[in-house]
Design an enzyme around this catalytic site. Sequence first.
Site, PDB file in Angstrom:
ATOM      1  N   CYS A   2       0.838  -1.194   0.000  1.00 23.89           N
ATOM      2  CA  CYS A   2       0.000   0.000   0.000  1.00 23.89           C
ATOM      3  C   CYS A   2       0.874   1.245   0.000  1.00 23.89           C
ATOM      4  O   CYS A   2       1.846   1.334   0.739  1.00 23.89           O
ATOM      5  CB  CYS A   2      -0.967   0.075   1.170  1.00 23.89           C
ATOM      6  N   ARG A  27       3.881  -0.240  -4.851  1.00 19.09           N
ATOM      7  CA  ARG A  27       3.612  -0.817  -3.532  1.00 19.09           C
ATOM      8  C   ARG A  27       2.307  -1.617  -3.492  1.00 19.09           C
ATOM      9  O   ARG A  27       2.029  -2.303  -2.506  1.00 19.09           O
ATOM     10  CB  ARG A  27       3.549   0.291  -2.475  1.00 19.09           C
ATOM     11  N   TRP A  75      -2.723  -2.732  -1.770  1.00 15.26           N
ATOM     12  CA  TRP A  75      -2.455  -4.161  -1.944  1.00 15.26           C
ATOM     13  C   TRP A  75      -3.375  -4.843  -0.950  1.00 15.26           C
ATOM     14  O   TRP A  75      -3.200  -4.707   0.263  1.00 15.26           O
ATOM     15  CB  TRP A  75      -0.982  -4.467  -1.641  1.00 15.26           C
ATOM     16  N   ASN A 101      -2.061   1.527   5.743  1.00 13.60           N
ATOM     17  CA  ASN A 101      -1.180   0.459   5.269  1.00 13.60           C
ATOM     18  C   ASN A 101      -0.901  -0.435   6.467  1.00 13.60           C
ATOM     19  O   ASN A 101      -0.607   0.068   7.543  1.00 13.60           O
ATOM     20  CB  ASN A 101       0.123   1.096   4.750  1.00 13.60           C
ATOM     21  N   GLY A 102      -1.004  -1.749   6.292  1.00  8.25           N
ATOM     22  CA  GLY A 102      -0.726  -2.666   7.399  1.00  8.25           C
ATOM     23  C   GLY A 102      -1.961  -3.468   7.759  1.00  8.25           C
ATOM     24  O   GLY A 102      -2.905  -3.566   6.970  1.00  8.25           O
ATOM     25  N   GLU A 485      17.658 -17.515  -8.051  1.00  5.86           N
ATOM     26  CA  GLU A 485      17.243 -16.144  -8.354  1.00  5.86           C
ATOM     27  C   GLU A 485      16.707 -16.039  -9.791  1.00  5.86           C
ATOM     28  O   GLU A 485      15.709 -15.364 -10.038  1.00  5.86           O
ATOM     29  CB  GLU A 485      18.428 -15.189  -8.117  1.00  5.86           C
ATOM     30  N   LYS A 489      12.895 -14.810 -10.674  1.00  5.42           N
ATOM     31  CA  LYS A 489      12.585 -13.707 -11.598  1.00  5.42           C
ATOM     32  C   LYS A 489      11.598 -14.170 -12.664  1.00  5.42           C
ATOM     33  O   LYS A 489      10.656 -13.459 -13.004  1.00  5.42           O
ATOM     34  CB  LYS A 489      13.860 -13.183 -12.293  1.00  5.42           C
ATOM     35  N   GLU A 492       8.000 -14.714 -11.175  1.00  6.59           N
ATOM     36  CA  GLU A 492       7.237 -13.517 -10.800  1.00  6.59           C
ATOM     37  C   GLU A 492       6.884 -12.649 -11.998  1.00  6.59           C
ATOM     38  O   GLU A 492       5.879 -11.954 -11.971  1.00  6.59           O
ATOM     39  CB  GLU A 492       7.943 -12.716  -9.703  1.00  6.59           C
ATOM     40  N   HIS A 508      18.894 -36.586  -7.886  1.00  2.00           N
ATOM     41  CA  HIS A 508      18.161 -37.113  -6.729  1.00  2.00           C
ATOM     42  C   HIS A 508      16.659 -36.875  -6.860  1.00  2.00           C
ATOM     43  O   HIS A 508      15.940 -36.935  -5.870  1.00  2.00           O
ATOM     44  CB  HIS A 508      18.696 -36.489  -5.436  1.00  2.00           C
ATOM     45  N   LYS A 611       5.814  -4.301  -3.914  1.00  2.25           N
ATOM     46  CA  LYS A 611       7.247  -4.113  -3.732  1.00  2.25           C
ATOM     47  C   LYS A 611       7.704  -4.353  -2.302  1.00  2.25           C
ATOM     48  O   LYS A 611       8.682  -5.035  -2.068  1.00  2.25           O
ATOM     49  CB  LYS A 611       7.620  -2.703  -4.180  1.00  2.25           C
TER      50      LYS A 611
END
Length: 616
Positions: A2, A27, A75, A101-102, A485, A489, A492, A508, A611
């Site tokens: 947010c 955000r 968000w 936010n939160g 990584e 990438k 997402e 394995h 983010k």
Amino acid sequence: MCGIVGYVGEKQALEVVVGGLRRLEYRGYDSAGVAVVADGELDVRKKAGKLANLESLLGEDPLPGSTTGIGHTRWATHGGPTDANAHPHVSADGKVAVIHNGIIENFAELRAELTAAGVVLASETDTEVVAHLLASVLPATGHDLAESMRAVCRRLEGAFTLVAVQADVPDVVVGARRSSPLVVGRGDGENFLASDVTAFIAHTRHAIELGQDQVVELTRDSVTVTNFDGTPATVHAYEVTWDAAAAEKGGYDTFMSKEIAEQPKAVADTLLGRIGADGLLHLDEMRVTDTDLREVDKVVVIACGTAYHAGMVAKYALEHWTRIPCEVELASEFRYRDPVVDRRTLVVAISQSGETMDTLMALRYAREQGARVLAICNTQGSTIPRESDAVLYTRAGPEVAVASTKAFLTQIVACYLVALYVAQVRGNKFGDEIGSVVRDLANMPRKIDLVLDTAEDVKALAAQLQDSRSVLFIGRHVGFPVALEGALKLKELAYMHAEGFAAGELKHGPIALLEEGVPVIVVVPSPRGRSVLHEKIVSNIQEVRARGARTIVIAEEGDESVVPYADHIVRVPQCPTLLQPLLAVVPLQVFACAMATAKGHDVDQPRNLAKSVTVE
Ligand code: F6R
């Protein structure tokens, strides 16, 4: 998560607020909304979806002129991404508008209390209860919004940033902060509140960090900060060192491609001034004494996502250079497993945003156990460095694209500086050895630039592979976290199945995934380093190729041994094995970005993500 903006001044608030939201949209982008105070009334517009939807609504149904306003980009946590759940939320009497936010953890209890008192709630959010509570408290405080905010905040549990305006008192914006970001921007005849300085950097570089459990009241000419109990608060003012252009696309199609291209500079900046003329490291800013570092008997790195991968890379270097045992742990797992940490443990918390709630909670837990916490962070004034014993800032500049790129490289560099410094203090490494690594590090920006020259080739490869159902990544040693990584990438950004494996682990189980044509991207270590590592991975390339996989090999210039087994080779300049992640990850970033573009996805704002993840 947010984005929040508040403004009071002489300009049209709507322009400032929407401009700020544009910069904070990374955000969260489930909905957006604004409220302005005009003629003793609150006017609100809000809309589900991206900010563009709100902007269209504002075009059809304009707001009256006003110099006081707030705005939010969401968000979603409590309640789906609908118009009704979009912020701002207004009290039943229409007198107070709030953005948040939160998460307010005791919201169910507060909601029940309001419902019992006859309040009809219009949304499913936890935020709305704050609007109604503020309205109920205002008369008792003589309509003092800051005093009312303090009273309400004392009743709230959880982590939150709140910003509110009231209809009857124009020219006042009030904010509150507990464990969630909120920064003040000080202007001339105007003041700002935002989740992040990028929202107001076009107007002012003078910023004030707010501490925990503080309330701030802004008028055009004043900023008053108090603790939740009403006592005056101590705050920290600072100047933002980068300018507005740093948070613009600057001619690139996406923030992500710009940020990939900025990596040589980001790495150079992170090294700047930290290596003395004597070739030794000077990290005095870190605020941790040499005596403390000599006592450390274990290092635990805590981080999430890409920052966790940076920590995994750092472990190899740290153990090699300092001989101190190092564990790397997902912050979200750390505190739930009764970890063994004590006052001789150095906990390194890595975070680009400095606001990731999982990392913050893990570091608080570590400190409660007596450990010393060193933050590696990119965002000045954010919560994680504030709550740590020591901090080393990365200097990547603002990272706007949701997918982290330049932060990853600078986190590795910062961890390496810390590891070398610890080795220097403890005498594990002599000056000439440190000097040699430092010289290699100083050469990395130029080498990253050379890797960027391969971008067109990598983009063409992505275009060929865009219909693949799955892409696998393998690596050994520091190449293993690079593989993880690369896969992260791709997941997402391209929304496709991608997995990273330690190359030795393939046989394995994961090798069963291989079938004709599956792309396998292999991160190959230098043949000049530990040759056994190189030999083993060349065997792994042959194993996957024998099962029909299409092998895409990231290998050092001059490494001819991979040529017979590679369907495609991306070359990176020669460098010591420990530094190779700084080069090898770059084509993987470009690959993911190109794949997402080829699939028509929004590269900077991938679905379902935000983010900075300020909820656990
Ligand atoms: C991936 C990504 C995330 C973050 C993670 C931690 O591209 O950006 O995995 O790395 O959410 O964020 P920070 O570093 O802000 O703590």
